[in-house]
Design a protein around this motif. Structure first.
Motif, PDB file in Angstrom:
ATOM      1  N   PRO A  40       0.825  -1.199   0.000  1.00  0.00           N
ATOM      2  CA  PRO A  40       0.000   0.000   0.000  1.00  0.00           C
ATOM      3  C   PRO A  40       0.868   1.263   0.000  1.00  0.00           C
ATOM      4  CG  PRO A  40      -0.083  -1.043   2.158  1.00  0.00           C
ATOM      5  CD  PRO A  40       0.730  -1.934   1.260  1.00  0.00           C
ATOM      6  N   ASN A  41       0.434   2.219  -0.756  1.00  0.00           N
ATOM      7  CA  ASN A  41       1.184   3.466  -0.945  1.00  0.00           C
ATOM      8  C   ASN A  41       0.829   4.464   0.155  1.00  0.00           C
ATOM      9  OD1 ASN A  41       2.654   5.587  -1.931  1.00  0.00           O
ATOM     10  ND2 ASN A  41       1.262   6.041  -3.606  1.00  0.00           N
ATOM     11  N   THR A  42       1.309   4.181   1.359  1.00  0.00           N
ATOM     12  CA  THR A  42       1.124   5.111   2.476  1.00  0.00           C
ATOM     13  C   THR A  42       2.487   5.423   3.069  1.00  0.00           C
ATOM     14  OG1 THR A  42       0.940   3.458   4.233  1.00  0.00           O
ATOM     15  CG2 THR A  42      -1.101   3.990   3.025  1.00  0.00           C
ATOM     16  N   ILE A  43       2.605   6.566   3.662  1.00  0.00           N
ATOM     17  CA  ILE A  43       3.883   6.949   4.265  1.00  0.00           C
ATOM     18  C   ILE A  43       4.222   5.995   5.421  1.00  0.00           C
ATOM     19  CG2 ILE A  43       2.882   8.715   5.773  1.00  0.00           C
ATOM     20  CD1 ILE A  43       6.412   8.654   4.176  1.00  0.00           C
ATOM     21  N   LYS A  44       3.234   5.559   6.175  1.00  0.00           N
ATOM     22  CA  LYS A  44       3.519   4.652   7.292  1.00  0.00           C
ATOM     23  C   LYS A  44       4.038   3.302   6.801  1.00  0.00           C
ATOM     24  CE  LYS A  44       0.657   6.708  10.902  1.00  0.00           C
ATOM     25  NZ  LYS A  44       1.012   8.025  10.517  1.00  0.00           N
ATOM     26  N   ASP A  45       3.455   2.778   5.721  1.00  0.00           N
ATOM     27  CA  ASP A  45       3.937   1.497   5.183  1.00  0.00           C
ATOM     28  C   ASP A  45       5.328   1.636   4.576  1.00  0.00           C
ATOM     29  OD1 ASP A  45       1.779  -0.479   5.634  1.00  0.00           O
ATOM     30  OD2 ASP A  45       0.611   0.964   4.491  1.00  0.00           O
ATOM     31  N   HIS A  46       5.541   2.716   3.827  1.00  0.00           N
ATOM     32  CA  HIS A  46       6.868   2.935   3.231  1.00  0.00           C
ATOM     33  C   HIS A  46       7.904   3.187   4.317  1.00  0.00           C
ATOM     34  CE1 HIS A  46       5.391   4.027  -1.092  1.00  0.00           C
ATOM     35  NE2 HIS A  46       4.968   2.848  -0.678  1.00  0.00           N
ATOM     36  N   ALA A  47       7.511   3.907   5.359  1.00  0.00           N
ATOM     37  CA  ALA A  47       8.442   4.170   6.463  1.00  0.00           C
ATOM     38  C   ALA A  47       8.823   2.866   7.156  1.00  0.00           C
ATOM     39  CB  ALA A  47       7.813   5.143   7.461  1.00  0.00           C
ATOM     40  N   SER A  48       7.858   2.015   7.418  1.00  0.00           N
ATOM     41  CA  SER A  48       8.164   0.739   8.070  1.00  0.00           C
ATOM     42  C   SER A  48       9.127  -0.078   7.221  1.00  0.00           C
ATOM     43  CB  SER A  48       6.881  -0.058   8.321  1.00  0.00           C
ATOM     44  OG  SER A  48       6.137   0.538   9.354  1.00  0.00           O
ATOM     45  N   PHE A  49       8.915  -0.097   5.903  1.00  0.00           N
ATOM     46  CA  PHE A  49       9.816  -0.844   5.026  1.00  0.00           C
ATOM     47  C   PHE A  49      11.225  -0.243   5.075  1.00  0.00           C
ATOM     48  CE2 PHE A  49      12.073  -1.972   1.258  1.00  0.00           C
ATOM     49  CZ  PHE A  49      11.730  -3.296   1.048  1.00  0.00           C
ATOM     50  N   ALA A  50      11.323   1.070   4.932  1.00  0.00           N
ATOM     51  CA  ALA A  50      12.632   1.732   4.921  1.00  0.00           C
ATOM     52  C   ALA A  50      13.335   1.587   6.270  1.00  0.00           C
ATOM     53  CB  ALA A  50      12.472   3.205   4.564  1.00  0.00           C
ATOM     54  N   PHE A  51      12.600   1.778   7.356  1.00  0.00           N
ATOM     55  CA  PHE A  51      13.196   1.666   8.690  1.00  0.00           C
ATOM     56  C   PHE A  51      13.723   0.254   8.920  1.00  0.00           C
ATOM     57  CE2 PHE A  51      10.144   5.093  10.574  1.00  0.00           C
ATOM     58  CZ  PHE A  51      10.760   6.062   9.804  1.00  0.00           C
ATOM     59  N   ASN A  52      12.921  -0.745   8.555  1.00  0.00           N
ATOM     60  CA  ASN A  52      13.350  -2.119   8.780  1.00  0.00           C
ATOM     61  C   ASN A  52      14.530  -2.483   7.884  1.00  0.00           C
ATOM     62  OD1 ASN A  52      12.939  -4.638  10.239  1.00  0.00           O
ATOM     63  ND2 ASN A  52      12.551  -5.455   8.206  1.00  0.00           N
ATOM     64  N   SER A  53      14.525  -1.995   6.646  1.00  0.00           N
ATOM     65  CA  SER A  53      15.656  -2.253   5.753  1.00  0.00           C
ATOM     66  C   SER A  53      16.941  -1.690   6.355  1.00  0.00           C
ATOM     67  CB  SER A  53      15.402  -1.642   4.381  1.00  0.00           C
ATOM     68  OG  SER A  53      16.541  -1.777   3.563  1.00  0.00           O
ATOM     69  N   TYR A  54      16.878  -0.452   6.811  1.00  0.00           N
ATOM     70  CA  TYR A  54      18.044   0.178   7.435  1.00  0.00           C
ATOM     71  C   TYR A  54      18.474  -0.617   8.679  1.00  0.00           C
ATOM     72  CZ  TYR A  54      20.926   3.484   9.972  1.00  0.00           C
ATOM     73  OH  TYR A  54      21.958   4.060  10.678  1.00  0.00           O
ATOM     74  N   PHE A  55      17.515  -0.927   9.535  1.00  0.00           N
ATOM     75  CA  PHE A  55      17.794  -1.610  10.796  1.00  0.00           C
ATOM     76  C   PHE A  55      18.447  -2.971  10.546  1.00  0.00           C
ATOM     77  CE2 PHE A  55      16.061  -4.241  14.407  1.00  0.00           C
ATOM     78  CZ  PHE A  55      16.824  -3.657  15.414  1.00  0.00           C
ATOM     79  N   GLN A  56      17.899  -3.765   9.640  1.00  0.00           N
ATOM     80  CA  GLN A  56      18.445  -5.093   9.372  1.00  0.00           C
ATOM     81  C   GLN A  56      19.835  -5.020   8.753  1.00  0.00           C
ATOM     82  OE1 GLN A  56      16.983  -7.668  10.691  1.00  0.00           O
ATOM     83  NE2 GLN A  56      15.150  -6.516  11.220  1.00  0.00           N
ATOM     84  N   ARG A  57      20.055  -4.063   7.866  1.00  0.00           N
ATOM     85  CA  ARG A  57      21.352  -3.947   7.195  1.00  0.00           C
ATOM     86  C   ARG A  57      22.428  -3.359   8.102  1.00  0.00           C
ATOM     87  NH1 ARG A  57      21.471  -1.708   1.513  1.00  0.00           N
ATOM     88  NH2 ARG A  57      20.891  -3.550   0.355  1.00  0.00           N
TER      89      ARG A  57
ATOM     90  N   LYS B 243      22.283  -2.871  11.774  1.00  0.00           N
ATOM     91  CA  LYS B 243      22.352  -3.115  13.220  1.00  0.00           C
ATOM     92  C   LYS B 243      23.650  -3.801  13.637  1.00  0.00           C
ATOM     93  CE  LYS B 243      19.487  -7.299  13.179  1.00  0.00           C
ATOM     94  NZ  LYS B 243      18.213  -7.845  13.647  1.00  0.00           N
ATOM     95  N   ALA B 244      24.250  -4.572  12.758  1.00  0.00           N
ATOM     96  CA  ALA B 244      25.531  -5.199  13.083  1.00  0.00           C
ATOM     97  C   ALA B 244      26.638  -4.163  13.239  1.00  0.00           C
ATOM     98  CB  ALA B 244      25.911  -6.206  11.999  1.00  0.00           C
ATOM     99  N   HIS B 245      26.384  -2.967  12.724  1.00  0.00           N
ATOM    100  CA  HIS B 245      27.358  -1.867  12.822  1.00  0.00           C
ATOM    101  C   HIS B 245      26.965  -0.873  13.902  1.00  0.00           C
ATOM    102  CE1 HIS B 245      29.082  -3.456   9.154  1.00  0.00           C
ATOM    103  NE2 HIS B 245      27.886  -3.420   8.609  1.00  0.00           N
ATOM    104  N   GLY B 246      26.008  -1.249  14.758  1.00  0.00           N
ATOM    105  CA  GLY B 246      25.613  -0.400  15.874  1.00  0.00           C
ATOM    106  C   GLY B 246      24.387   0.455  15.639  1.00  0.00           C
ATOM    107  N   ALA B 247      23.721   0.310  14.495  1.00  0.00           N
ATOM    108  CA  ALA B 247      22.533   1.113  14.210  1.00  0.00           C
ATOM    109  C   ALA B 247      21.380   0.694  15.117  1.00  0.00           C
ATOM    110  CB  ALA B 247      22.129   0.958  12.747  1.00  0.00           C
ATOM    111  N   THR B 248      20.492   1.628  15.354  1.00  0.00           N
ATOM    112  CA  THR B 248      19.317   1.373  16.182  1.00  0.00           C
ATOM    113  C   THR B 248      18.045   1.628  15.368  1.00  0.00           C
ATOM    114  OG1 THR B 248      19.169   3.652  16.966  1.00  0.00           O
ATOM    115  CG2 THR B 248      20.535   2.135  18.263  1.00  0.00           C
ATOM    116  N   CYS B 249      16.929   1.351  15.985  1.00  0.00           N
ATOM    117  CA  CYS B 249      15.612   1.603  15.393  1.00  0.00           C
ATOM    118  C   CYS B 249      15.021   2.805  16.120  1.00  0.00           C
ATOM    119  CB  CYS B 249      14.732   0.360  15.564  1.00  0.00           C
ATOM    120  SG  CYS B 249      13.038   0.569  14.996  1.00  0.00           S
ATOM    121  N   TYR B 250      15.605   3.956  15.908  1.00  0.00           N
ATOM    122  CA  TYR B 250      15.143   5.141  16.631  1.00  0.00           C
ATOM    123  C   TYR B 250      14.468   6.138  15.695  1.00  0.00           C
ATOM    124  CZ  TYR B 250      15.027   9.233  19.603  1.00  0.00           C
ATOM    125  OH  TYR B 250      14.607  10.320  20.308  1.00  0.00           O
TER     126      TYR B 250
END
Length: 118
Positions: A65-82, A84-91
């Protein structure tokens, strides 16, 4: 000594099986209470700093779905998964939170104030 080794091996195997089933995993998702403008700023930052946002572009598999919340969740999780091994957080400036519920398997339906049946 061999018994202790076998018990340890068994525990490692059990933990590995649970991990494969999706347990003990974390996802980073948009906080539903965050205003869209703030989410948009955080999405831009995530996409410019390590998230793979190619799949949320038009005509790509995760655009809908083309919503900012759905796109944000995808982008945030992509960043977090890629990252987090380098110290990134989900903030993301308090725009996101970590969950152990796989968002692709847990769909929350909107609440209706009243339903009228004929």
């Amino acid at each position: 000594m061999a018994q202790a080794f076998i018990k340890m091996l068994l525990l490692i195997t059990i933990f590995s099986i649970h991990k494969l089933d999706g347990q003990f995993e974390d996802w980073c998702v948009a906080d539903e209470q965050t205003p869209d403008e703030e989410l948009q700023r955080a999405v831009v930052w995530a996409c410019e700093n390590g998230a793979d946002c190619s799949k949320i572009q038009p005509n790509q598999p995760c655009f809908l779905p083309n919503t900012i919340k759905d796109h944000a969740s995808f982008a945030f999780n992509s960043y977090f998964q890629r990252m987090k091994a380098h110290g990134a957080t989900c903030y993301f400036n308090a725009a996101a939170l970590v969950t152990d519920l796989d968002p692709s398997k847990h769909i929350i339906l909107p609440q209706f104030e009243s339903l009228h049946f004929a």
